[in-house]
Design a protein around this motif. Structure first.
Motif, PDB file in Angstrom:
ATOM      1  N   TYR A   1      -1.492  -3.440  -3.260  1.00 28.02           N
ATOM      2  CA  TYR A   1      -2.154  -2.711  -3.061  1.00 28.02           C
ATOM      3  C   TYR A   1      -4.186  -3.214  -2.369  1.00 28.02           C
TER       4      TYR A   1
ATOM      5  N   ALA B   1      -0.850   4.808  -6.429  1.00 31.08           N
ATOM      6  CA  ALA B   1      -0.096   3.659  -7.121  1.00 31.08           C
ATOM      7  C   ALA B   1       0.698   3.409  -7.813  1.00 31.08           C
TER       8      ALA B   1
ATOM      9  N   VAL C   1       1.138  -1.208   0.306  1.00 25.79           N
ATOM     10  CA  VAL C   1      -0.123  -0.220  -0.266  1.00 25.79           C
ATOM     11  C   VAL C   1       1.166   1.290  -0.495  1.00 25.79           C
TER      12      VAL C   1
ATOM     13  N   SER D   1      -4.501   4.073  -3.170  1.00 27.99           N
ATOM     14  CA  SER D   1      -3.861   3.730  -4.383  1.00 27.99           C
ATOM     15  C   SER D   1      -3.982   4.493  -5.692  1.00 27.99           C
TER      16      SER D   1
END
Length: 434
Positions: free
Chosen positions: A378, A388, A193, A385
Motif C-alpha cells: 500500500y 486497506a 493497493v 488506503s
C-alpha cells in the motif's frame, strides 16, 4: 517334452531379438500451441509478437459459463494472455480487475523472468456476452472463471511450477476474492493497493481525507475546491466548450458532472500523489483553474462513454465490492443540503440492486482466520488506503504481510520502496517460490 520347451524358448528369444533390433522412433513433444489447443474449453489461440523476456506469447480465449451455478444461461468467451518462458519457471497469475491493457510482463514476472498468465475480468473489454445479465457479475463467478483457467494452464504446461497470483487495485480485490473461494488454487499471492470496503459508501474514506498528509496541504486542497465552486459558472462554460469540441456527454447532466468532478478532486489528489506546488493560487484565471482540475481528475470517471466501458466496475462496486460518496457538508454554502452524493446514476439503465455486505465480510473473515501466504502493498497517502486490509497480530504466523510506502500513492509497487525493504519483500516471495 523337453525338446518342445527348447523350441519355445528359442522362439521367444528370436522375437525379443527382433524387437530390440527394430529402429527406435521418438515421438516429438507437443508444442506449447498444441498443448494449449488441447484444452477442451479453449476456442481460439493466436500466437503474438514477442514482448518482454518471454520466449512465446499467446492470446487465448476460454469459453466460460455465464453463471457457474446455472449452466442453462449459456456461455461467453474470456480473454487470457500467456507469456511463456519456461516450464521450470514460476507462473505469475495477473488477475485483472478490469480488461487487459498490455501483454507485457508485470513487476513480478519481470523480476523473476517468469511465465505470466494474465486473465481479463469477466464482462470487461471483449470478455463479455452479447447481452449482459448483470446479476451474473459476482465475485464468486469471477473466481470460478479464474480457477478453471489456472487449472487448465497448469495441467497442460506447468504441472510442477509454483503459481503466484497478483493484482492491482480492483485486481487486488479480485485476487483476495479468488483466494477466499479457492485458497489452494495458487501457492501464494501479492496484492497491490486494494481496498476492502465494508459498506457501499465506506465512511472511512471521509475520515481519511480529513487526516491524510499535513494540515497545510489539506487546507490547500480544500481551498482549491472552494476556488472551483466560486468560479463554477466560468468552469461550466469551459466544460461545455470541451464537450462540444470533444463530443463528450454526461448522462446525469453537465452541471452534476462539474460538481462531481470538483468533489472528486480531493480523492484523486491523494490517490495519484499530486504535487502540492501544482495547486494554483487564488488569483489565477478560470482557464488555469479548469486545466488543473481536469489534469488531476480527468473526464474518464463520469463521462458517458467512459462510464459505459466502466459499467462492470460500477456494478461490482455498487453491489458487492464497495465504493465511496462525496460529502457536501464541507461545501455547504454551495449546496442546499448536507447530502452525500452517491453513484446510483452509474447503475446500468433500468436495473439496480441492493448492496450485499456479505462477500467483503467473508473475505475479511478468511484473512483473519485461515488465509496463508499473502503479501499486501500500500501507499500511505493513497486514498484507497483508507479501507486497506488490516492484518491480525498473529498474521505473520500464517505468512501474511503488509508493507506501506511512506507518503506513497496508488502507483506504489515493490520498486517504490527503499532497497532494503525491497530486499525484505522479495526474500518473502523467494521463500514461497522455493
Amino acid at each position: 517334452m523337453r525338446l518342445n520347451r527348447i523350441v519355445l524358448l528359442l522362439f521367444i528369444l528370436l522375437i525379443v531379438s527382433c524387437k530390440s533390433s527394430a529402429p527406435f522412433v521418438e515421438v516429438p513433444e507437443k508444442s506449447t500451441f498444441e498443448k494449449l489447443a488441447s484444452i477442451k474449453n479453449v476456442v481460439k489461440i493466436e500466437k503474438l509478437e514477442l514482448v518482454s523476456h518471454f520466449d512465446e506469447n499467446y492470446e487465448i480465449w476460454f469459453n466460460q459459463p455465464i453463471d457457474h451455478n446455472d449452466l442453462s444461461k449459456g456461455t461467453f468467451n474470456q480473454r487470457v494472455f500467456l507469456g511463456f518462458e519456461n516450464t521450470s519457471k514460476p507462473v505469475i497469475v495477473e488477475l485483472r480487475g478490469y480488461g487487459i491493457g498490455s501483454d507485457k510482463a508485470g513487476e513480478l514476472a519481470s523480476h523473476y523472468e517468469a511465465n505470466q498468465l494474465a486473465i481479463e475480468h469477466r464482462y470487461f473489454n471483449n470478455s463479455r456476452p452479447a447481452e449482459i445479465d448483470w446479476n451474473t457479475l459476482t465475485i464468486e463467478n469471477a473466481a470460478k472463471d479464474q480457477s478453471i483457467i489456472i487449472n487448465a494452464i497448469r495441467d497442460v504446461l506447468y504441472p510442477k511450477s509454483k503459481f503466484i497470483s497478483t493484482g492491482i487495485s480492483k485486481g487486488c480485490q479480485t485476487t483476495m476474492a479468488h483466494r477466499r473461494y479457492f485458497p489452494k488454487n495458487v501457492d501464494a499471492s501479492v496484492c497491490y493497493v486494494g481496498p476492502l470496503n465494508f459498506k457501499r459508501e465506506d465512511p472511512r474514506i471521509y475520515s481519511f481525507l480529513k487526516n491524510v498528509g499535513t494540515k497545510e496541504e489539506r487546507e490547500k486542497v480544500k481551498a482549491f475546491q472552494n476556488l472551483c465552486f466560486e468560479n463554477r459558472s466560468a468552469l461550466l462554460e469551459q466544460m461545455k466548450n470541451v464537450a462540444k469540441k470533444g463530443q463528450l456527454s454526461w448522462e446525469f447532466g453537465i452541471e452534476n458532472a462539474l460538481d462531481y468532478t470538483i468533489l472528486e478532486y480531493s480523492f484523486a489528489y491523494w490517490q495519484w500523489g499530486t504535487d502540492v506546488s501544482s495547486i494554483p493560487p487564488k488569483d489565477v484565471s478560470p482557464n488555469i483553474i479548469y486545466k488543473h482540475l481536469i489534469d488531476v481528475v480527468g473526464y474518464s470517471f463520469f463521462e458517458a462513454s467512459s462510464v459505459e466501458k466502466l459499467q462492470p466496475y460500477f456494478w461490482a462496486a455498487l453491489t458487492e465490492q464497495g465504493i465511496y460518496g462525496y460529502e457536501t457538508k464541507p461545501f455547504k454554502k454551495y449546496f442546499n443540503s448536507n447530502e452525500v452524493k452517491k453513484f446510483d446514476w452509474a447503475f446500468p439503465e433500468g436495473i439496480t440492486k441492493t448492496y450485499n455486505t456479505q462477500p467483503m465480510k467473508e473475505i475479511k473473515s478468511y484473512l483473519d482466520i485461515s488465509a496463508e501466504k499473502i503479501l499486501f502493498i500500500y501507499g500511505e497517502y493513497d486514498t484507497w488506503s483508507a479501507t486497506a486490509v488490516e492484518l491480525q497480530k498473529d498474521a505473520s504466523k500464517r505468512q501474511l504481510y503488509k508493507f506501506v510506502k511512506p507518503k506513497g500513492d496508488h502507483k506504489t509497487r515493490i520498486k517504490s520502496f527503499e532497497q532494503d525493504k525491497q530486499n525484505k519483500i522479495y526474500k518473502i516471495i523467494d521463500n514461497w517460490l522455493n
